[in-house]
Design an enzyme around this catalytic site. Structure first.
Site, PDB file in Angstrom:
ATOM      1  N   ASP B 413       0.863  -1.149   0.000  1.00  0.00           N
ATOM      2  CA  ASP B 413       0.000   0.000   0.000  1.00  0.00           C
ATOM      3  C   ASP B 413       0.918   1.222   0.000  1.00  0.00           C
ATOM      4  O   ASP B 413       2.092   1.098   0.323  1.00  0.00           O
ATOM      5  CB  ASP B 413      -0.842  -0.079   1.279  1.00  0.00           C
ATOM      6  CG  ASP B 413      -1.684   1.144   1.461  1.00  0.00           C
ATOM      7  OD1 ASP B 413      -2.264   1.589   0.474  1.00  0.00           O
ATOM      8  OD2 ASP B 413      -1.754   1.632   2.593  1.00  0.00           O
ATOM      9  N   LYS B 414       0.409   2.356  -0.390  1.00  0.00           N
ATOM     10  CA  LYS B 414       1.290   3.517  -0.365  1.00  0.00           C
ATOM     11  C   LYS B 414       1.152   4.287   0.942  1.00  0.00           C
ATOM     12  O   LYS B 414       2.096   4.411   1.709  1.00  0.00           O
ATOM     13  CB  LYS B 414       0.997   4.445  -1.544  1.00  0.00           C
ATOM     14  CG  LYS B 414       1.973   5.605  -1.634  1.00  0.00           C
ATOM     15  CD  LYS B 414       1.673   6.498  -2.800  1.00  0.00           C
ATOM     16  CE  LYS B 414       0.502   7.418  -2.548  1.00  0.00           C
ATOM     17  NZ  LYS B 414       0.750   8.452  -1.559  1.00  0.00           N
ATOM     18  N   PHE B 690     -18.335   8.984   4.771  1.00  0.00           N
ATOM     19  CA  PHE B 690     -17.445   8.600   3.675  1.00  0.00           C
ATOM     20  C   PHE B 690     -17.611   7.118   3.355  1.00  0.00           C
ATOM     21  O   PHE B 690     -17.755   6.293   4.240  1.00  0.00           O
ATOM     22  CB  PHE B 690     -15.994   8.861   4.100  1.00  0.00           C
ATOM     23  CG  PHE B 690     -14.996   8.483   3.063  1.00  0.00           C
ATOM     24  CD1 PHE B 690     -14.658   9.380   2.059  1.00  0.00           C
ATOM     25  CD2 PHE B 690     -14.406   7.241   3.069  1.00  0.00           C
ATOM     26  CE1 PHE B 690     -13.738   9.032   1.098  1.00  0.00           C
ATOM     27  CE2 PHE B 690     -13.485   6.887   2.105  1.00  0.00           C
ATOM     28  CZ  PHE B 690     -13.157   7.794   1.118  1.00  0.00           C
ATOM     29  N   ARG B 753      -1.430  14.613  -1.597  1.00  0.00           N
ATOM     30  CA  ARG B 753      -2.762  14.024  -1.665  1.00  0.00           C
ATOM     31  C   ARG B 753      -3.758  15.148  -1.876  1.00  0.00           C
ATOM     32  O   ARG B 753      -3.732  16.149  -1.176  1.00  0.00           O
ATOM     33  CB  ARG B 753      -3.113  13.320  -0.361  1.00  0.00           C
ATOM     34  CG  ARG B 753      -2.310  12.098  -0.111  1.00  0.00           C
ATOM     35  CD  ARG B 753      -2.355  11.765   1.335  1.00  0.00           C
ATOM     36  NE  ARG B 753      -3.660  11.249   1.745  1.00  0.00           N
ATOM     37  CZ  ARG B 753      -3.994   9.973   1.660  1.00  0.00           C
ATOM     38  NH1 ARG B 753      -3.158   9.126   1.154  1.00  0.00           N
ATOM     39  NH2 ARG B 753      -5.154   9.552   2.089  1.00  0.00           N
ATOM     40  N   ASP B 957      -1.491  -0.781   5.875  1.00  0.00           N
ATOM     41  CA  ASP B 957      -1.746  -0.315   7.223  1.00  0.00           C
ATOM     42  C   ASP B 957      -3.210  -0.018   7.488  1.00  0.00           C
ATOM     43  O   ASP B 957      -3.597   0.172   8.615  1.00  0.00           O
ATOM     44  CB  ASP B 957      -0.943   0.949   7.495  1.00  0.00           C
ATOM     45  CG  ASP B 957      -1.509   2.140   6.760  1.00  0.00           C
ATOM     46  OD1 ASP B 957      -1.949   1.949   5.612  1.00  0.00           O
ATOM     47  OD2 ASP B 957      -1.535   3.235   7.323  1.00  0.00           O
ATOM     48  N   ASP B 961      -6.637  -2.270   3.204  1.00  0.00           N
ATOM     49  CA  ASP B 961      -5.627  -3.250   2.801  1.00  0.00           C
ATOM     50  C   ASP B 961      -5.927  -4.644   3.333  1.00  0.00           C
ATOM     51  O   ASP B 961      -5.208  -5.591   3.034  1.00  0.00           O
ATOM     52  CB  ASP B 961      -4.247  -2.824   3.312  1.00  0.00           C
ATOM     53  CG  ASP B 961      -3.895  -1.439   2.844  1.00  0.00           C
ATOM     54  OD1 ASP B 961      -4.117  -1.159   1.660  1.00  0.00           O
ATOM     55  OD2 ASP B 961      -3.429  -0.634   3.663  1.00  0.00           O
TER      56      ASP B 961
END
Lengths: 340, 1254
Positions: B413-414, B690, B753, B957, B961
């Site tokens: 994951d980034k 969200f 981001r 994290d 994921d």
């Protein structure tokens, strides 16, 4: 101190063990170790090999087969018949002194004393002299535990039942005079067998202990009459019995029969001369395609004659030396740079 | 107890079964039935709250444990052997002896199980007897009971800081707004508070909560383990339904915070609670090596059967060759000999018993032991310990350590994995104007310099701007005077603050952009309340402050955990008073205490210094004495924001920096302080939370002044841009969205981001809103298809948005990420990054972390249509093919990287393109997948894993994921900022990405080689030993005779030679850690087939055959034709077998430590002590064999030593041959040592090739 510890309670201990940093020795094989190592091992092996070979060569062995399957052999008549105590004799000549101490063996081949059921077929407690096992032998002896009329057999089991029952006497003929060679039957069994593992029940006379029991089916005499000449050599501590009870590891084996008593003329062994072995032929070997023999041998520190180990040592030792030479050549030729 | 007919009982049980299985459950209050017998209770079918996690009961432990253990195939094999041994025709040993190994193994396992079960029992008892308050109708109040007395349908009161005993539907709280905060750390490890709302209107709550007034029926779904989901409603007597979701459910195991007390209705109890359903125990994965191992065990079974067949056949031939029955052939008890064929049939089974240890049963136990120890070493590695969070690596899966050494693909994951996930507000664009926030950038740039520690910067706090800024300048100066001397401590302070999620100084600190700041102050001075046309700038920051789910907590109303933090002086003095309890306290609050480790003098200066330091980073709590902050004063300093995602917190802090301070948030209202000092209270009408499908969230509020319905939305740029209506401020903002889009692209290129902020003024009337609101409520109460309905209602509202601006948030790369990725690549591991970010952001991060390099050929695949995607894939594949076919490129490989976005990925993973995609990515050095959903992540992992048959590792994290982590062979959770869901799902949890390097390269390699070598050695050992017995069969008429005493034989495996291989598996180091880290190529030995392959297995089996041949036939040739007896022949054989087996191991051992020496010499000593003692004591014991005095007499014989030495040398000669070969190879290969191919050679060769290195 407490504070120090607790400031990071989860911190792993920084010890050599937990961090896998224990001082370690790593065997590094460099030319400086391998080549001299090979040379040293090779030389040591060659030395041992030579010593073994020399010792083995010095051991004299005389083997005489008396199965009697061939027509010309002296015991062929006995081997055919089923008569009890069939007599035959074997002649041999010694040209030189047979160096003492000389051991007198009988040998059997194709005889599987190591057969599993055979090996289990005995009762150690009975042989230890425990009278309660006289009347009711262990079931491991079965079917040699009771005879047809339910009498307990002592000593029970297949090993005892199949005890070797040929006997030998050795005579020497010197200038027409026949002289019996003294044979010593004491101490031919293991000391521990004679003194610890096997015991007669403490009943006197010994015969009484065997009341209500029968002798093994194939035996000619009961256990307490195995040796009529020596009262202490009877029962379970009879030397021949003990020797037989210690099962041979391999199907071709020899067992010690007697020693040549080192006295008088035989102080240094068997002197040159013509000898005759008088055999009481009882034991059937044709039923299992076996063979019987008598063996005279003297022994050294390495036991009986055996050239295999000496040769093997020599071969491996020389291989090591050859290999180290090859490595040395390669080393010299390619000039291996210094090891780190 | 009244008598009930069995029929009624059965009917009752069936009904209970049905009630439990039902999709929907209807629950009534227990109160009207209080005191009635059990049969009359409405909720009697549901489980009570008493839990029992123990597997066994005291009485039935032995049978149950045995039953459990016999589920293992290996144990069944053992039992089969024992049973065989009890059949007289086939037994080889005395039956009792055959029982020893199985008894030892069973009892060891049983002891372990009993201990574990006892621990569970203790903790169950503790939990069941915890106190709680249940309402009793008789006493008209809540009475104290135990947890186990709680039943479904009870009313339970929980007070602040108490742990919730069961899943409760929240009906009442002491908070006037009906809100209750819970901390779910016990469940998912997330430390931020979660807000729960009471279901209103189902019973009298005013002035006092009366449980008896509850007359409704609670309808809820069947228990499930989803912690974030609950569907149910309360049906009131008037048939009105009130919906209740997870936001009204208090979960068992959570702690009540910030709320004095709350009352709930028990919906699920005991084992049906969500926390218990989630508690599925440790995960069991099967490692690749173990799968391989099972094949080899199968080969061993075949080998065993072959050998037994040979034995049986040999016995048959041997019997047939007998002319007559010889004296040594003992008939069985019946007196009649079996026919040769029957005898050899029996012999087959006897042989199985004799040769049983060929199947290495003890191997399984040993592997378990080795893995536990390997995990011990991994968790104890100080390099994998993170000081900042005081956390070690956690190993959750206990049996896949060796897979760490075989990884070929890493999916990462980034956010939060490669990056810190400490979001820092960097830039923003409002109404088409870009505000670069240069000052902030400088502050962050300084941070990047290695020497500069965070706290230095916070001490050199930028001087406050003249107006309206919250930080007190006096404080700042005070801190400047002593700040620098106390660097260390302030760092600690910073750490301590991380108790609260997302509140490190780095994140809370935003230096405002000068220009923007002026603009804001100007607009705010021209008083907001009068302007009808709300200024877009104000709206932008209002949106930042409002549109989120950040929970505001006051310094004084902190939860208990944190309250220690806030009053350090109190804590200190208490500590000083009560020094005895210091250790206990420290244990509980480890991080706090660094402060006290400084010179003690400083501690007793309670003034300025400590305080001053604490103010750094805008930590509000200790700035003011507690007395002041008791009133929820509007001082913005004692606010603490607890956000579910770090982005939200960053935005709120950014808004705060410009004076828009979020003061409080309840479900119904938000208050924000404006720069002018005015406080606005917005009524929150709804929050559209969200979700990953919409990729946005919105808050619908009623503006306090204009009374308009305003919807603030923030979300991913592409999600927002699609929804923009005709520009509201058309005149001013022509092309604003295109400008903003350009800014967004620019942000993304910088690796920021991006988020878009939009708003919408609902110009429809009250009635329209009402209608929508009803729909919304219905959707929320829906049980079926709820997600879709809720989403539909949200989408209805989120249309025609007006773009306000965009933000760029920086997420800094974690330390050593490029270095780690570089090393992993050198180790032959392909690294993929799967992220939800935009391609530009991802590519940028890709460059930053070294995943992409300048000279790389980067293919970016974006295709809207399937056919385009097909074409692109085909073209690229063709290109690769042409490149490889080109003779000029023989020695080089194409450095190609692939960037693909979520939409295209969907197409590429469709069945007809899948193969082409996989073929292409095989050639890629790295692949970046952008804008992927959690499901896609796991799909990618699965596809690669299954199609390429490679070992995969996924690291992540966040909750997004989890799928991927579970799909991979090894899941790594990074315990970072985003809660613990990833960690919970993972096999290994680390705290930094860089730890992956040592974990894989060092521990992975070690674990793998150790285990592989140990397993091979185990096979070798058993085959070598068993074959001694097998060769003997040729000389004993295939009668399954053992020439070695049975006890010694069993002890040989059980005690004399069991420890050394285990120690070998735990401690051997073929290559040092430094070497492995320095030369990552060494990792390649484990990849693919690795060390443990088909040939290795058979080579070692052949080795075993050879050694057993030597070991048997050397004594055979020596003692041939002699008067040797069986056990005098066998015992030395046993002795030299021990030496050969141990020396063989010594050659395999690459580094010798004290432990090695002790265990090796100890094993030899143990053998001699036990054997000598046994042969000295055992006179008539153990009937078939005669061990008495045999070893003693052998040890007096020089031949014994000569034979042993020769056997040893000849047995190990092939191994020395390998040395010689290696030795030669060294000379030839020193020049080419850099070639990695060298390492891929023969196992032993490759090992000793490393010797000059190590």
């Amino acid at each position: 101190m407490v504070k120090q510890e607790s400031e990071s309670a989860n911190r792993p201990d920084n010890t050599a063990f937990t961090q896998q940093r224990l001082p370690a020795w790593q065997p590094i094989l460099s030319a400086g170790i391998v080549i001299p190592g090979f040379v040293l091992i090779g030389l040591a092996f060659i030395g041992i090999g030579v010593a073994l070979l020399v010792t083995s060569r010095s051991i004299q062995v005389l083997e005489l087969d008396y199965t009697g399957d061939g027509n010309g052999s002296p015991c062929s008549s006995c081997s055919q018949s089923t008569t009890v105590n069939c007599k035959c004799s074997l002649n041999f000549t010694l040209d030189t002194l047979f160096q003492g101490p000389v051991f007198f063996y009988y040998g059997l081949s194709n005889y599987f004393q190591n057969y599993r059921r055979y090996g289990a077929s005995k009762d150690d407690n009975q042989l230890y002299g425990d009278l309660s096992y006289f009347t009711s032998p262990s079931s491991s002896c079965s079917p040699y535990d009771y005879d047809g009329s339910k009498n307990p057999i002592v000593p029970c089991g297949s090993i005892a039942n199949s005890m070797f029952n040929d006997t030998f006497t050795l005579t020497r003929t010197v200038s027409g005079k026949t002289d019996s060679v003294p044979l010593d039957g004491k101490g031919i069994a293991w000391w521990t067998d004679y003194n610890v593992k096997y015991r007669n029940p403490s009943v006197t006379p010994l015969k009484n202990a065997f009341n209500g029991t029968v002798k093994p089916i194939d035996w000619a005499k009961p256990a307490y009459e195995l040796d009529t000449s020596d009262a202490s050599n009877n029962g379970f501590v009879n030397q021949d019995f003990l020797v037989w009870m210690r099962r041979a590891a391999l199907p071709n084996f020899r067992k010690l029969y007697r020693r040549i008593d080192a006295s008088g003329d035989y102080q240094n062994g068997l002197p040159a001369g013509n000898y005759t072995i008088d055999i009481t032929y009882n034991y059937p070997v044709r039923v299992f395609n076996g063979a019987k023999k008598v063996v005279f041998s003297n022994v050294s520190w390495m036991g009986g004659k055996n050239e295999f180990l000496g040769i093997a040592y020599l071969v491996i030792g020389s291989l090591c030396v050859v290999m180290s030479v090859v490595m040395l050549i390669v080393y010299a030729k390619f000039k291996f740079p210094d090891e780190e | 107890m009244t008598w009930r007919s069995p029929l009624a009982l059965v009917r009752d049980a069936l009904r209970g079964q049905r009630a439990r299985e039902n999709e929907l459950r209807s629950l009534e209050s227990n109160l009207p039935y209080e005191g009635l017998e059990k049969g009359k209770q409405p909720n009697r079918y549901f489980t009570s709250n008493a839990i029992k996690t123990t597997k066994y009961s005291l009485l039935f432990f032995i049978p149950m444990n045995l039953y459990e253990q016999f589920h293992r195939l290996a144990n069944l094999y053992f039992v089969g052997l024992v049973i065989l041994n009890f059949i007289p025709q086939v037994n080889a040993f005395q039956p009792e002896i055959a029982l020893i190994p199985i008894c030892v193994i069973l009892s060891l396992t049983a002891m372990k199980d009993a201990w574990e079960d006892f621990r569970r029992y203790q903790s169950d008892r503790k939990l069941n007897n915890m106190p709680c308050f249940i309402y009793s109708r008789k006493e008209k109040q809540f009475v104290e009971r135990c947890w186990k007395d709680v039943r479904v349908g009870d009313f339970v009161k929980v007070v602040c800081n108490e742990i919730i005993p069961a899943d409760l539907l929240l009906l009442y709280t002491s908070d006037p707004n009906g809100v209750c905060h819970i901390e779910t750390a016990n469940l998912d490890g997330e430390t931020n508070l979660k807000q729960r709302t009471a279901v209103s209107g189902v019973c009298n709550t005013h002035p006092k909560f009366e449980p008896e007034s509850f007359k409704g029926i609670v309808v809820c779904e069947k228990p499930n383990n989803n912690l974030n989901h609950f569907k149910g409603y309360v049906e009131k007597p008037d048939k009105q339904k009130v919906g209740a979701g997870i936001e009204s459910l208090l979960l068992r195991g959570c702690t009540v915070r910030n709320t004095d007390h709350a009352v709930g209705f028990v919906v699920y109890a005991g084992h049906e609670t969500k926390s218990m359903l989630n508690n599925s125990g440790p995960r069991y994965k099967r490692s690749k090596l173990e799968r391989r191992l099972n094949i080899d065990v199968f080969f061993c079974v075949i080998l065993l059967f072959t050998m037994c067949l040979i034995g049986a056949l040999g016995h048959y031939l041997w019997l047939n060759a007998m002319p007559v029955v010889p004296p040594y052939l003992v008939p069985p008890t019946s007196g009649q000999l079996d026919s040769p064929s029957l005898a050899s049939f029996y012999m087959f089974f006897t042989m199985i018993i004799l040769l049983q240890i060929l199947i290495p049963i003890s191997l399984y136990v040993s592997i378990e032991l080795v893995k536990i120890s390997q995990i011990f070493f991994i968790t104890n590695d100080i390099d994998l310990y993170d000081e900042e969070t005081d956390s070690r690596i956690q190993c959750k899966a206990l049996n896949i350590t060796e897979d760490l050494g075989q990884i070929e693909y890493i999916f990462s994951d980034k956010t939060g994995t490669l990056t810190e996930n400490k979001m820092v507000f960097r830039r923003c664009s409002i109404m088409g104007t870009e505000y670069p926030h240069k000052e902030n950038a400088i502050r962050l740039a300084v941070l990047d310099e290695p020497e500069a520690e965070e706290e230095v910067l916070f001490n050199q706090h930028p001087q406050p701007l003249p107006t309206g800024w919250s930080l007190d300048s006096e404080e700042a100066n005070a801190e400047d005077t002593h700040g620098h001397g106390s660097r260390r401590r302030s760092k600690v302070t910073g750490n301590a603050q991380s108790d609260v999620a997302f509140s490190s100084p780095l994140e809370t600190e935003v230096v405002p952009d000068g220009k923007l700041f002026q603009k804001i102050s100007r607009t705010s001075s021209s008083s907001l309340s009068h302007s009808q046309k709300t200024d877009a700038y104000l709206d932008f920051f209002l949106a930042l402050a409002i549109c989120n789910t950040v929970v505001v907590s006051m310094a004084t109303s902190q939860r208990r955990r944190v309250s220690h933090t806030n009053t350090p002086l109190e804590t200190l003095s208490r500590l000083m008073r009560n020094a005895g309890s210091i250790f206990k306290f420290c244990k509980r609050k480890p991080k706090r205490n660094r402060t006290f480790t400084e010179d003690s003098e400083e501690h007793f200066q309670p003034s300025g210094q400590t305080e001053g330091v604490r103010t750094t980073g805008l930590q509000p709590c200790s700035l003011h004495p507690p007395s002041l902050s008791d009133k929820p004063a509007l001082t913005s300093d004692n606010l603490r924001y607890e956000a579910e995602s770090p982005d939200e917190a960053a935005l709120v802090y950014a808004a705060k920096a410009y004076g828009f301070t979020l003061l409080s948030r309840t479900p119904d209202s938000v208050s924000v302080k404006l720069p002018s000092g005015e406080v606005l209270d917005f009524e929150v009408l709804d929050t559209l939370t969200f979700d990953s499908n919409r990729k946005r969230m919105s808050v619908l509020v009623r503006h306090p002044i204009t009374k308009e319905y305003v919807l603030y939305t923030k979300g991913a740029d592409f999600a927002i841009m699609e929804l923009l209506g005709t520009p509201y401020y058309a005149s001013i903002l022509t092309g604003q969205s295109t400008v903003t889009q350009r800014h967004l692209d620019c942000y993304a290129k910088e690796g920021l981001r991006t988020l878009c902020i939009a708003k919408k003024v609902q110009n429809h009337t009250e009635a329209v809103y009402k209608r929508w609101s009803v729909d919304r409520k219905k959707a929320m109460a829906a049980i079926e298809d709820r997600e879709r309905l809720v989403m539909d209602t949200a989408v209805q509202l989120e249309t025609n948005l007006t773009l306000l601006g965009a933000t760029g948030i920086e997420d800094r790369l974690q330390e050593n990420v490029p270095d780690t990725i570089q090393a992993l690549r050198e180790a032959g591991i392909k690294v993929w990054v799967l992220t939800g970010d935009k391609p530009e952001t991802a590519v940028n991060i890709g460059y930053a972390c070294g995943l992409l390099e300048d000279e790389d050929l980067i293919h970016t695949i974006t295709a809207v249509f399937q056919i385009t995607c097909t074409n692109i894939l085909d073209c690229t594949l063709e290109e690769v093919r042409r490149y490889n076919a080109d003779p000029r490129n023989v020695d080089t490989t194409l450095n190609m990287s692939l960037v693909i976005d979520g939409l295209t990925l969907d197409k590429a993973l469709s069945p007809d393109l899948l193969d082409r995609f996989v073929a292409l990515v095989k050639h890629c050095r790295s692949v970046l997948c952008c804008r992927v959903t959690p499901l896609q992540k796991s799909r990618v992992v699965k596809v690669i894993r299954e199609k390429l048959k490679v070992m995969t590792l996924a690291a992540g994290d966040g909750a997004n994921d989890v799928n991927m982590i579970q799909a991979a062979d090894i899941g790594i959770g990074i315990s970072g900022q985003e809660g613990m869901q990833a960690v919970m799902a993972s096999d290994f949890a680390i705290s930094r990405f860089k730890h992956l390097k040592k974990l894989l390269l060092v521990h992975g390699h070690w674990c793998y080689t150790r285990l592989a070598n140990m397993i091979i050695y185990f096979f070798y050992k058993n085959v070598a030993y068993v074959n001694l017995l097998f060769w003997y069969q040729f000389f004993c008429g295939f009668s399954a005779t053992a020439m070695i005493d049975y006890w010694l034989m069993i002890f040989f495996n059980l005690f004399f030679t069991s420890l050394p291989p285990i120690m070998f598996g735990i401690m051997d180091k073929d290559i040092s850690a430094e070497m492995l880290l320095g030369v990552p190529e060494l990792y390649k030995t484990g990849q693919g087939e690795g060390d443990y392959r088909f040939t290795t297995f058979w080579v070692s089996i052949l080795d075993a055959f050879y050694q057993s041949l030597v070991c048997f036939f050397v004594p055979y040739l020596v003692y041939q034709d002699s008067d040797i007896d069986m056990f005098t022949f066998g015992t030395p054989l046993n002795t030299s077998a021990l030496f050969i087996i141990l020396l063989h191991l010594s050659i395999e051992i690459k580094s010798w430590t004290v432990v090695h020496w002790i265990i090796m010499l100890g094993s030899v000593a143990l053998y001699f002590i036990v054997t000598l003692a046994y042969s000295a004591v055992c006179v008539t014991c153990n009937p078939p064999s005669n061990p008495y005095w045999i070893l003693q007499s052998q040890m007096e014989d020089p031949m014994f030593y000569l034979i042993s030495v020769f056997q040893l040398c000849l047995c190990l000669f092939p191994n020395t041959r390998l040395f010689v070969l290696d030795f030669l190879a060294q000379w030839f290969s020193t020049a080419n040592l850099n070639h990695p191919e060298v390492f891929k050679g023969n196992r032993q060769c490759s090992h000793s090739l490393m010797l000059p290195f190590s």
